[in-house]
Design a protein around this motif. Structure first.
Motif, PDB file in Angstrom:
ATOM      1  N   ARG A 193       0.831  -1.212   0.000  1.00  0.00           N
ATOM      2  CA  ARG A 193       0.000   0.000   0.000  1.00  0.00           C
ATOM      3  C   ARG A 193       0.868   1.266   0.000  1.00  0.00           C
ATOM      4  NH1 ARG A 193      -4.093  -0.379   4.819  1.00  0.00           N
ATOM      5  NH2 ARG A 193      -4.881   1.508   3.797  1.00  0.00           N
ATOM      6  N   VAL A 194       1.978   1.249   0.740  1.00  0.00           N
ATOM      7  CA  VAL A 194       2.870   2.403   0.769  1.00  0.00           C
ATOM      8  C   VAL A 194       3.498   2.635  -0.596  1.00  0.00           C
ATOM      9  CG1 VAL A 194       5.018   3.298   1.739  1.00  0.00           C
ATOM     10  CG2 VAL A 194       3.336   2.234   3.243  1.00  0.00           C
ATOM     11  N   ARG A 195       3.899   1.556  -1.292  1.00  0.00           N
ATOM     12  CA  ARG A 195       4.486   1.708  -2.624  1.00  0.00           C
ATOM     13  C   ARG A 195       3.459   2.269  -3.608  1.00  0.00           C
ATOM     14  NH1 ARG A 195       6.753  -3.289  -1.384  1.00  0.00           N
ATOM     15  NH2 ARG A 195       5.234  -4.373  -2.701  1.00  0.00           N
ATOM     16  N   ARG A 196       2.208   1.881  -3.467  1.00  0.00           N
ATOM     17  CA  ARG A 196       1.178   2.415  -4.343  1.00  0.00           C
ATOM     18  C   ARG A 196       1.005   3.925  -4.104  1.00  0.00           C
ATOM     19  NH1 ARG A 196      -2.319  -1.222  -3.505  1.00  0.00           N
ATOM     20  NH2 ARG A 196      -3.558  -0.206  -1.875  1.00  0.00           N
ATOM     21  N   LEU A 197       1.049   4.347  -2.851  1.00  0.00           N
ATOM     22  CA  LEU A 197       0.986   5.774  -2.545  1.00  0.00           C
ATOM     23  C   LEU A 197       2.203   6.517  -3.104  1.00  0.00           C
ATOM     24  CD1 LEU A 197      -0.223   5.648   1.180  1.00  0.00           C
ATOM     25  CD2 LEU A 197      -1.576   6.341  -0.811  1.00  0.00           C
ATOM     26  N   GLN A 198       3.367   5.885  -3.029  1.00  0.00           N
ATOM     27  CA  GLN A 198       4.588   6.514  -3.543  1.00  0.00           C
ATOM     28  C   GLN A 198       4.509   6.716  -5.055  1.00  0.00           C
ATOM     29  OE1 GLN A 198       8.115   4.229  -2.877  1.00  0.00           O
ATOM     30  NE2 GLN A 198       9.481   5.738  -3.791  1.00  0.00           N
ATOM     31  N   GLN A 206       4.138  14.713 -13.190  1.00  0.00           N
ATOM     32  CA  GLN A 206       4.321  14.311 -14.580  1.00  0.00           C
ATOM     33  C   GLN A 206       3.374  15.095 -15.486  1.00  0.00           C
ATOM     34  OE1 GLN A 206       6.818  12.337 -15.340  1.00  0.00           O
ATOM     35  NE2 GLN A 206       7.287  12.090 -13.152  1.00  0.00           N
ATOM     36  N   GLU A 207       3.676  15.033 -16.781  1.00  0.00           N
ATOM     37  CA  GLU A 207       2.848  15.753 -17.746  1.00  0.00           C
ATOM     38  C   GLU A 207       1.406  15.256 -17.748  1.00  0.00           C
ATOM     39  OE1 GLU A 207       3.579  18.381 -19.443  1.00  0.00           O
ATOM     40  OE2 GLU A 207       5.616  18.480 -18.668  1.00  0.00           O
ATOM     41  N   ARG A 208       1.239  13.937 -17.687  1.00  0.00           N
ATOM     42  CA  ARG A 208      -0.123  13.388 -17.691  1.00  0.00           C
ATOM     43  C   ARG A 208      -0.595  13.237 -16.249  1.00  0.00           C
ATOM     44  NH1 ARG A 208      -0.252   8.093 -16.372  1.00  0.00           N
ATOM     45  NH2 ARG A 208       1.727   6.934 -16.327  1.00  0.00           N
ATOM     46  N   PRO A 209      -1.836  13.543 -15.975  1.00  0.00           N
ATOM     47  CA  PRO A 209      -2.327  13.434 -14.591  1.00  0.00           C
ATOM     48  C   PRO A 209      -2.419  11.973 -14.177  1.00  0.00           C
ATOM     49  CG  PRO A 209      -4.119  13.993 -16.090  1.00  0.00           C
ATOM     50  CD  PRO A 209      -2.852  14.083 -16.890  1.00  0.00           C
ATOM     51  N   PRO A 210      -2.116  11.643 -12.934  1.00  0.00           N
ATOM     52  CA  PRO A 210      -2.193  10.249 -12.470  1.00  0.00           C
ATOM     53  C   PRO A 210      -3.641   9.800 -12.301  1.00  0.00           C
ATOM     54  CG  PRO A 210      -1.678  11.704 -10.645  1.00  0.00           C
ATOM     55  CD  PRO A 210      -1.672  12.567 -11.879  1.00  0.00           C
ATOM     56  N   GLU A 211      -3.816   8.463 -12.401  1.00  0.00           N
ATOM     57  CA  GLU A 211      -5.141   7.907 -12.150  1.00  0.00           C
ATOM     58  C   GLU A 211      -5.499   8.077 -10.676  1.00  0.00           C
ATOM     59  OE1 GLU A 211      -5.062   3.901 -13.391  1.00  0.00           O
ATOM     60  OE2 GLU A 211      -4.693   4.343 -15.517  1.00  0.00           O
ATOM     61  N   GLU A 212      -6.807   8.057 -10.421  1.00  0.00           N
ATOM     62  CA  GLU A 212      -7.251   8.247  -9.042  1.00  0.00           C
ATOM     63  C   GLU A 212      -6.807   7.084  -8.178  1.00  0.00           C
ATOM     64  OE1 GLU A 212     -11.339   9.126  -6.497  1.00  0.00           O
ATOM     65  OE2 GLU A 212     -11.358   9.119  -8.701  1.00  0.00           O
ATOM     66  N   LEU A 213      -6.364   7.389  -6.994  1.00  0.00           N
ATOM     67  CA  LEU A 213      -5.842   6.383  -6.072  1.00  0.00           C
ATOM     68  C   LEU A 213      -6.999   5.723  -5.331  1.00  0.00           C
ATOM     69  CD1 LEU A 213      -3.057   5.328  -5.041  1.00  0.00           C
ATOM     70  CD2 LEU A 213      -3.263   6.972  -3.185  1.00  0.00           C
ATOM     71  N   PRO A 214      -7.132   4.375  -5.395  1.00  0.00           N
ATOM     72  CA  PRO A 214      -8.240   3.712  -4.685  1.00  0.00           C
ATOM     73  C   PRO A 214      -8.025   3.739  -3.169  1.00  0.00           C
ATOM     74  CG  PRO A 214      -6.790   2.073  -5.646  1.00  0.00           C
ATOM     75  CD  PRO A 214      -6.304   3.401  -6.138  1.00  0.00           C
ATOM     76  N   ARG A 215      -9.142   3.854  -2.437  1.00  0.00           N
ATOM     77  CA  ARG A 215      -9.077   3.815  -0.974  1.00  0.00           C
ATOM     78  C   ARG A 215      -9.531   2.418  -0.543  1.00  0.00           C
ATOM     79  NH1 ARG A 215     -11.673   8.258   3.248  1.00  0.00           N
ATOM     80  NH2 ARG A 215     -11.027   7.187   5.176  1.00  0.00           N
ATOM     81  N   GLY A 222      -5.646   4.809   4.173  1.00  0.00           N
ATOM     82  CA  GLY A 222      -6.805   5.088   3.336  1.00  0.00           C
ATOM     83  C   GLY A 222      -7.141   6.573   3.342  1.00  0.00           C
ATOM     84  N   ALA A 223      -7.056   7.209   4.518  1.00  0.00           N
ATOM     85  CA  ALA A 223      -7.294   8.648   4.599  1.00  0.00           C
ATOM     86  C   ALA A 223      -6.233   9.415   3.819  1.00  0.00           C
ATOM     87  CB  ALA A 223      -7.303   9.100   6.065  1.00  0.00           C
ATOM     88  N   LEU A 224      -4.973   8.929   3.864  1.00  0.00           N
ATOM     89  CA  LEU A 224      -3.909   9.567   3.092  1.00  0.00           C
ATOM     90  C   LEU A 224      -4.170   9.456   1.595  1.00  0.00           C
ATOM     91  CD1 LEU A 224      -1.174  10.963   2.933  1.00  0.00           C
ATOM     92  CD2 LEU A 224      -0.083   8.700   3.122  1.00  0.00           C
ATOM     93  N   ALA A 225      -4.678   8.321   1.131  1.00  0.00           N
ATOM     94  CA  ALA A 225      -5.001   8.144  -0.285  1.00  0.00           C
ATOM     95  C   ALA A 225      -6.079   9.150  -0.726  1.00  0.00           C
ATOM     96  CB  ALA A 225      -5.456   6.717  -0.542  1.00  0.00           C
ATOM     97  N   ALA A 226      -7.107   9.334   0.085  1.00  0.00           N
ATOM     98  CA  ALA A 226      -8.154  10.301  -0.254  1.00  0.00           C
ATOM     99  C   ALA A 226      -7.596  11.723  -0.297  1.00  0.00           C
ATOM    100  CB  ALA A 226      -9.291  10.208   0.764  1.00  0.00           C
ATOM    101  N   SER A 227      -6.690  12.046   0.644  1.00  0.00           N
ATOM    102  CA  SER A 227      -6.093  13.380   0.660  1.00  0.00           C
ATOM    103  C   SER A 227      -5.230  13.611  -0.568  1.00  0.00           C
ATOM    104  CB  SER A 227      -5.261  13.544   1.935  1.00  0.00           C
ATOM    105  OG  SER A 227      -4.625  14.804   1.963  1.00  0.00           O
ATOM    106  N   LEU A 228      -4.490  12.582  -1.003  1.00  0.00           N
ATOM    107  CA  LEU A 228      -3.661  12.719  -2.200  1.00  0.00           C
ATOM    108  C   LEU A 228      -4.516  12.903  -3.448  1.00  0.00           C
ATOM    109  CD1 LEU A 228      -0.804  10.114  -1.572  1.00  0.00           C
ATOM    110  CD2 LEU A 228      -0.614  12.605  -1.626  1.00  0.00           C
ATOM    111  N   ASN A 229      -5.652  12.252  -3.509  1.00  0.00           N
ATOM    112  CA  ASN A 229      -6.551  12.436  -4.659  1.00  0.00           C
ATOM    113  C   ASN A 229      -7.014  13.891  -4.759  1.00  0.00           C
ATOM    114  OD1 ASN A 229      -6.527   9.808  -5.680  1.00  0.00           O
ATOM    115  ND2 ASN A 229      -8.088   9.123  -4.217  1.00  0.00           N
TER     116      ASN A 229
END
Length: 590
Positions: A193-198, A206-215, A222-229
């Motif tokens: 899970r930490v590597r996925r957040l990284q 990056q030039e292209r926007p990243p895909e939304e991070l699943p919670r 999980g709260a950190l993933a929502a905050s990063l989104n």
């Protein structure tokens, strides 16, 4: 491999250390507990044996104690010892009592003498084995003070404790294996899970926007993933606006005539316009991310930039940039508060000419004020003395007036020299140059200082004087020669001489040489003697009435006529001044 992940490795190794520490603590505790339990059981068994055997001794005669002890050993399986009140061994089931030492000081025997149950664990010196002893007080044939002791080898206790320890170890290993499997599973899932957040955070820029991070869980990650989104959306919009603003800014700065340099918080170049590159002799375009130290090596400029970066406050200073040929700049460094990388921007305004004018004005005012102060103070002081009554003093009033007159003459000479120097430096064109005779100019100048030389006992000596003609201005040339002769006379020794020479040189030039036998000039002062108000011996120069402007006037006059003036001097042996001037194309006819 999951084990290579830093988070996984730290969590797994921490769990392993915690499990190992827990199991070692439990093993140590339970092993000690089992040993204590086995020791208590052995003590109870030996005490029970002694209680039973003690009731049999009343019927045993002293002569039959040894046989009874041997029989009791076979029945109970433990060593039996009878000790009298004096500590002598009366009977022992495993050793000849006559050969045994006194047992009165053995701890278990002493406890039995005191009426208590005595216990001890030690190695028996008699049979060379580790034994556990239990002794009880004994009343033998109506006489108290005896002791009956039973002993069993510690091997039984050790074997029992070892069996318990192996059992605990088996249970501990099983528990450790289960705990490690659980720790491995938990650590690997957390590391994934930490590597996925990284990866998501790395893609934010990056030039292209990243895909939304699943919670995937309702925990802190999980709260950190929502905050990063949420952050990703705002950051992309901010970067787009910043890119447009940066393009506008670079277009404006590139068109400025002032030097502009922008750096990030690591002191690396973000922007450098052509004007700044030209100011520091760098070839444009200057690449981005270039360390500022490789572009500008001036420590003062680097300090100004670093202060603006570190403190976040504007810095305004004036300095000379060494890489810019020593030109002076007014530098305004301000922090880049809206930059994603922080840093600062520096703007250079060339103030070299303004600095020079300010320095000349400042030095001139300071020097003139200093030169005027002494004669004005003297005139004021002696005038007040005369007004206070000294004018009626026939012995001193004339001397005071002569001193006032001398200082007035000095002020007049200073004003005259200042006017001459001001005229020379004004830049106004002189009258057209004309042929001037060196011999005539030297003779006129010599007549001016002749009386002063006679008073001071200095001889004017003529050397070779060619009748050469130079192109210039006669009055200015004579003024320069008078200044040199006057210095040669005033700074000479009594009985000295001043030598005057003038010769034609190859290449259409003529040279005047004026030498003296005076005090000379120290080598460290020679490069500065043509500066305004510079004196080698300040006290003596003022004492002889010098203004400190004579040599400066000589330099300006000679240079305006296309010549040069130099000096050769040795301290204590005199000085020699040379004036080199271009000769006239042809000598005039009378």
């Amino acid at each position: 491999m999951p084990f290579t992940a830093s988070v996984f490795r730290k969590l797994f190794l921490s769990s392993l250390a915690l499990i190992a520490l827990t199991l070692v603590t439990v093993d140590f505790y339970w092993t000690g507990y089992a040993a204590d339990q086995q020791a208590d059981a052995l003590k109870q068994r030996l005490a029970g044996v002694v209680q039973v055997l003690r009731s049999e001794l009343d019927a045993i005669a002293p002569g039959g104690l040894q046989a009874w002890a041997l029989a009791a050993d076979k029945r109970s399986g433990v060593r039996i010892t009878v000790v009298d009140p004096a500590g002598a061994v009366l009977a022992d089931s495993q050793q000849n009592p006559a050969l045994m030492e006194n047992h009165g000081q053995r701890p278990e025997i002493r406890e039995a003498y005191a009426g208590r149950v005595g216990t001890a664990t030690r190695r028996s010196a008699t049979i060379d084995r580790d034994l556990f002893y239990v002794a009880l007080p004994l009343v033998y044939q109506g006489h108290p003070g005896y002791a009956l002791r039973a002993a069993a080898p510690l091997g039984e206790l050790t074997s029992a404790v070892t069996a318990v320890r192996w059992r605990i170890l088996e249970i501990s290993l099983i528990a450790a294996a289960v705990a490690l499997l659980m720790a491995f599973w938990f650590s690997r899932g957390l590391a994934r899970r930490v590597r996925r957040l990284q990866r998501f955070a790395d893609n934010l820029v990056q030039e292209r926007p990243p895909e939304e991070l699943p919670r995937d869980a309702d925990d802190e990650l999980g709260a950190l993933a929502a905050s990063l989104n949420r952050t990703a959306v705002r950051l992309r919009d901010f970067i787009d606006r910043l890119s447009v603003e940066s393009s506008r800014r670079e277009a404006i700065l590139a068109s400025m005539v002032e030097g502009v340099l922008a750096v990030d918080n690591e002191m690396r170049v973000m922007f450098c316009n052509p004007a700044f590159a030209q100011a520091v002799n760098a070839a444009p375009p200057v690449p981005e991310r270039l360390p500022v130290l490789e572009l500008v090596r001036d420590p003062v400029f680097l300090d100004i930039l670093s202060r603006a970066v570190v403190t976040g406050q504007s810095v305004v200073e004036r300095m000379q940039v060494a890489d810019a040929g020593g030109r002076a700049y007014a530098i305004h460094a301000a922090p880049l508060t809206h930059s994603s990388r922080g840093g600062a921007i520096a703007v250079l305004h060339d103030v070299t000419d303004l600095e020079r004018l300010e320095r000349v004005r400042r030095d001139f005012v300071a020097n003139v004020s200093h030169e005027l102060r002494t004669p004005l103070t003297a005139i004021s002081g002696y005038a007040e003395t005369l007004l206070d009554g000294a004018i009626e003093d026939p012995e001193n009033n004339r001397r005071f007036i002569e001193i006032i007159r001398a200082h007035s003459i000095r002020l007049n000479n200073l004003a005259s020299d200042l006017l001459t120097l001001s005229e020379l430096e004004s830049g106004r064109p002189d009258a057209p140059p004309e042929p001037v005779s060196l011999r005539a100019s030297l003779e006129t100048a010599a007549r001016v200082v002749e009386s002063e030389a006679r008073v001071r006992g200095v001889a004017l000596v003529w050397g070779q004087v060619d009748d050469a003609f130079i192109m210039g201005h006669r009055i200015r040339l004579e003024q320069s020669i008078v200044n040199l002769l006057d210095n040669a006379v005033k700074f000479n020794r009594p009985g000295g001489e001043v030598r005057i020479e003038a010769v034609s040189l190859a290449g259409g030039r003529a040279r005047i040489a004026i030498s003296d036998t005076g005090i000379g000039i120290p080598s460290e002062d020679q490069p500065r003697i043509f500066e305004r108000f510079y004196r080698v011996d300040k006290a003596r120069s003022r004492a002889v009435g010098g203004t400190g402007l004579g040599l400066s006037i000589v330099k300006h006059v000679v240079e305006r006529m296309g010549g040069s003036v130099t000096v050769e001097s040795q301290l204590g042996k005199g000085s020699k001044f040379f004036i080199t001037l271009p000769e006239a194309a042809s000598e005039p006819h009378a």
